[in-house]
Design a protein around this motif. Structure first.
Motif, PDB file in Angstrom:
ATOM      1  N   VAL A   1       0.836  -1.188   0.000  1.00 29.52           N
ATOM      2  CA  VAL A   1       0.000   0.000   0.000  1.00 29.52           C
ATOM      3  C   VAL A   1       0.877   1.246   0.000  1.00 29.52           C
ATOM      4  N   GLY A   2       0.543   2.175  -0.882  1.00 37.58           N
ATOM      5  CA  GLY A   2       1.268   3.435  -0.911  1.00 37.58           C
ATOM      6  C   GLY A   2       2.664   3.323  -1.484  1.00 37.58           C
ATOM      7  N   GLY A   3       3.004   2.234  -2.114  1.00 35.77           N
ATOM      8  CA  GLY A   3       4.297   2.132  -2.752  1.00 35.77           C
ATOM      9  C   GLY A   3       5.387   1.591  -1.850  1.00 35.77           C
ATOM     10  N   TYR A   4       5.073   1.185  -0.611  1.00 41.18           N
ATOM     11  CA  TYR A   4       6.079   0.666   0.293  1.00 41.18           C
ATOM     12  C   TYR A   4       6.379  -0.791  -0.023  1.00 41.18           C
ATOM     13  N   ALA A   5       7.649  -1.106  -0.135  1.00 44.32           N
ATOM     14  CA  ALA A   5       8.045  -2.506  -0.264  1.00 44.32           C
ATOM     15  C   ALA A   5       8.240  -3.121   1.116  1.00 44.32           C
ATOM     16  N   THR A   6       8.748  -2.328   2.076  1.00 46.59           N
ATOM     17  CA  THR A   6       8.912  -2.806   3.445  1.00 46.59           C
ATOM     18  C   THR A   6       8.506  -1.703   4.408  1.00 46.59           C
ATOM     19  N   TYR A   7       8.103  -2.109   5.594  1.00 49.06           N
ATOM     20  CA  TYR A   7       7.698  -1.148   6.613  1.00 49.06           C
ATOM     21  C   TYR A   7       7.990  -1.792   7.962  1.00 49.06           C
ATOM     22  N   THR A   8       9.227  -1.630   8.414  1.00 52.84           N
ATOM     23  CA  THR A   8       9.712  -2.392   9.552  1.00 52.84           C
ATOM     24  C   THR A   8      10.135  -1.472  10.682  1.00 52.84           C
ATOM     25  N   TYR A   9       9.644  -1.727  11.894  1.00 49.83           N
ATOM     26  CA  TYR A   9      10.040  -0.933  13.051  1.00 49.83           C
ATOM     27  C   TYR A   9      11.472  -1.263  13.443  1.00 49.83           C
ATOM     28  N   ASN A  10      12.266  -0.215  13.655  1.00 51.58           N
ATOM     29  CA  ASN A  10      13.663  -0.399  14.035  1.00 51.58           C
ATOM     30  C   ASN A  10      13.933   0.357  15.329  1.00 51.58           C
ATOM     31  N   PRO A  11      14.139  -0.345  16.437  1.00 53.19           N
ATOM     32  CA  PRO A  11      14.281   0.313  17.738  1.00 53.19           C
ATOM     33  C   PRO A  11      15.677   0.860  17.985  1.00 53.19           C
ATOM     34  N   GLY A  12      16.416   1.165  16.925  1.00 53.61           N
ATOM     35  CA  GLY A  12      17.792   1.590  17.105  1.00 53.61           C
ATOM     36  C   GLY A  12      17.953   2.996  17.638  1.00 53.61           C
ATOM     37  N   SER A  13      16.903   3.814  17.622  1.00 55.71           N
ATOM     38  CA  SER A  13      16.999   5.155  18.175  1.00 55.71           C
ATOM     39  C   SER A  13      15.961   5.307  19.271  1.00 55.71           C
ATOM     40  N   SER A  14      16.048   6.407  20.004  1.00 54.85           N
ATOM     41  CA  SER A  14      15.167   6.581  21.163  1.00 54.85           C
ATOM     42  C   SER A  14      13.704   6.590  20.770  1.00 54.85           C
ATOM     43  N   ASN A  15      13.393   7.180  19.617  1.00 56.60           N
ATOM     44  CA  ASN A  15      12.006   7.231  19.172  1.00 56.60           C
ATOM     45  C   ASN A  15      11.668   6.087  18.224  1.00 56.60           C
ATOM     46  N   GLY A  16      12.682   5.346  17.802  1.00 58.42           N
ATOM     47  CA  GLY A  16      12.436   4.303  16.826  1.00 58.42           C
ATOM     48  C   GLY A  16      12.393   4.866  15.421  1.00 58.42           C
ATOM     49  N   THR A  17      12.746   4.061  14.460  1.00 60.19           N
ATOM     50  CA  THR A  17      12.658   4.459  13.063  1.00 60.19           C
ATOM     51  C   THR A  17      11.896   3.404  12.295  1.00 60.19           C
ATOM     52  N   VAL A  18      11.464   3.790  11.123  1.00 62.39           N
ATOM     53  CA  VAL A  18      10.748   2.887  10.240  1.00 62.39           C
ATOM     54  C   VAL A  18      11.546   2.744   8.955  1.00 62.39           C
ATOM     55  N   LYS A  19      11.754   1.515   8.544  1.00 63.06           N
ATOM     56  CA  LYS A  19      12.463   1.244   7.299  1.00 63.06           C
ATOM     57  C   LYS A  19      11.453   1.208   6.165  1.00 63.06           C
TER      58      LYS A  19
ATOM     59  N   GLY B   1      -0.867   6.300  -6.698  1.00 56.45           N
ATOM     60  CA  GLY B   1       0.266   5.747  -5.966  1.00 56.45           C
ATOM     61  C   GLY B   1       0.959   6.774  -5.089  1.00 56.45           C
ATOM     62  N   ALA B   2       1.190   7.964  -5.623  1.00 57.48           N
ATOM     63  CA  ALA B   2       1.891   8.991  -4.857  1.00 57.48           C
ATOM     64  C   ALA B   2       1.053   9.497  -3.683  1.00 57.48           C
ATOM     65  N   ILE B   3      -0.247   9.632  -3.899  1.00 56.74           N
ATOM     66  CA  ILE B   3      -1.114  10.082  -2.803  1.00 56.74           C
ATOM     67  C   ILE B   3      -1.137   9.043  -1.693  1.00 56.74           C
ATOM     68  N   GLN B   4      -1.290   7.771  -2.073  1.00 53.86           N
ATOM     69  CA  GLN B   4      -1.316   6.717  -1.057  1.00 53.86           C
ATOM     70  C   GLN B   4       0.036   6.569  -0.366  1.00 53.86           C
ATOM     71  N   PHE B   5       1.110   6.693  -1.123  1.00 50.54           N
ATOM     72  CA  PHE B   5       2.454   6.626  -0.542  1.00 50.54           C
ATOM     73  C   PHE B   5       2.629   7.713   0.517  1.00 50.54           C
ATOM     74  N   THR B   6       2.264   8.943   0.157  1.00 48.06           N
ATOM     75  CA  THR B   6       2.420  10.067   1.079  1.00 48.06           C
ATOM     76  C   THR B   6       1.530   9.896   2.303  1.00 48.06           C
ATOM     77  N   GLY B   7       0.300   9.440   2.086  1.00 47.55           N
ATOM     78  CA  GLY B   7      -0.599   9.212   3.211  1.00 47.55           C
ATOM     79  C   GLY B   7      -0.066   8.174   4.180  1.00 47.55           C
ATOM     80  N   LYS B   8       0.454   7.080   3.648  1.00 42.89           N
ATOM     81  CA  LYS B   8       1.031   6.044   4.500  1.00 42.89           C
ATOM     82  C   LYS B   8       2.245   6.576   5.264  1.00 42.89           C
ATOM     83  N   LEU B   9       3.105   7.280   4.553  1.00 41.38           N
ATOM     84  CA  LEU B   9       4.324   7.825   5.145  1.00 41.38           C
ATOM     85  C   LEU B   9       4.005   8.772   6.303  1.00 41.38           C
ATOM     86  N   LEU B  10       2.963   9.581   6.148  1.00 42.17           N
ATOM     87  CA  LEU B  10       2.645  10.607   7.144  1.00 42.17           C
ATOM     88  C   LEU B  10       1.589  10.156   8.150  1.00 42.17           C
TER      89      LEU B  10
END
Length: 361
Positions: free
Chosen positions: A19-37, A161-170
């Motif tokens: 959805v939204g053009g993401y190939a992966t969407y993985t939580y990464n606890p490497g920083s204090s707030n966490g990041t998403v791949k 695709g771009a609208i869904q990508f941006t919506g997912k990202l944000l």
């Protein structure tokens, strides 16, 4: 765990991945707030904050997309808003800082971006310009601030695709889906009707640009694409010009092309075309079929390219084939579009003003 539950989990993971053009969407606890791949729209792997609170973009099309989907996360405009634009943008967003960018012939200043401390920066690959910066250079300039590539501005038949990508990202998937629903609905309505029009019955159209009306863009240009999408025949027989477009033509060429309809986004040209002797023998002028495309707060037909021209799809269809699109109520569609995309509620008088009192319903 039974097979049904396993199957459901697999399906859900697949949906999250695409959805939204993401190939992966993985939580990464490497920083204090966490990041998403994530995988951006250029197939780059980027780590972004799990919580995105402020976004900047390098060019207007993607800046406008951010505003449409998540206005409270927009951190700045690429250029100053005009007084006309401010009429239809809520006051809380009017005073956002102006950061510049890399688009058209503009070369941005990375310090303007870094000083705003955004969570991420969007880079619109299809920026139609002569700016030489690429995303790798931009990422170097921005240091630790993640730069995410989005492709959203050139093809008005492929904004989903771009609208869904941006919506997912944000984190605004529901809002993005609302915008996609409106977009796909009007595009489908227009495509369904246009596909039935024989070639020899299609309206011939000239896109008049500049104060004299003697600049234009041919078929195949992103600046004139609504003519093609809405079933018109672009009469301009000139080489396709990249970047900002606007190929120079002369009056003799326009007279030879003799279009049935003229569309312009230039008020100065529109105000004089019916009294200018040079244009009196052009069929569109003789038949009173010159139309000024609305431009407030952003262009309906062109400039900038991007999701703002979605409302121009039914408008252009109605201009070219009023008898075939009687079912399209432009007053109602305009109210719906401005509410969903620009976050303002219009009155009937507002719609008349925006459309220059041109009655299409």
């Amino acid at each position: 765990m039974n097979k049904l539950k396993v199957g459901l989990i697999v399906v859900m993971l697949a949906i999250i991945a695409i959805v939204g053009g993401y190939a992966t969407y993985t939580y990464n606890p490497g920083s204090s707030n966490g990041t998403v791949k994530i995988t951006d729209m250029a197939d780059r792997t980027v780590y972004v904050p799990a919580e995105i609170t402020k976004v900047l973009s390098t060019s207007p099309p993607s800046t406008n997309t951010i505003y449409m989907i998540a206005p409270d996360k927009l951190g700045g405009w690429n250029s100053n808003l005009t007084n006309e634009q401010k009429k239809y943008i809520p006051s809380k967003y009017q005073e956002l800082p102006v950061i510049g960018g890399w688009y058209s012939t503009f070369q941005g200043n990375p310090e303007n971006f870094i000083s705003q401390n955004p969570s991420i920066i969007l880079y619109d690959k299809a920026n139609l310009g002569n700016s030489s910066v690429d995303i790798d250079n931009l990422q170097q300039m921005m240091g630790s601030i993640p730069v995410v590539e989005i492709e959203n501005s050139l093809n008005a038949t492929n904004y989903t695709g771009a609208i869904q990508f941006t919506g997912k990202l944000l984190g605004e998937t529901e809002k993005a889906n609302e915008l996609v629903d409106f977009y796909e609905n009007v595009l489908t309505q227009v495509n369904t009707t246009v596909s039935t029009i024989p070639e020899d019955q299609k309206v011939r159209v000239y896109y008049a640009e500049g104060a004299a009306g003697l600049q234009t863009d041919p078929s195949g240009s992103p600046h004139s694409q609504l003519i093609d999408i809405c079933g018109g025949v672009n009469v301009a027989q000139v080489p396709l010009k990249g970047g900002n477009g606007m190929s120079e033509v002369n009056m003799e060429q326009v007279l030879q092309w003799n279009p049935d309809v003229i569309i312009t986004n230039n008020p100065q040209f529109y105000s004089k075309v019916y009294t200018n002797s040079s244009w009196q023998d052009v069929k569109a002028v003789k038949d009173k079929k010159v139309y000024l495309a609305p431009t407030t707060p952003l262009g309906w037909f062109d400039r900038p390219p991007g999701a703002n021209v979605i409302i121009g799809i039914p408008w252009t269809a109605k201009v070219l084939y009023p008898d075939k699109f009687k079912n399209l109520n432009m007053t109602q569609l305009t109210k719906e579009f401005y509410s969903a995309f620009y976050h303002v509620n219009l009155t009937d008088e507002d719609v008349k003003y925006i459309m220059g009192n041109q009655t299409l319903d």
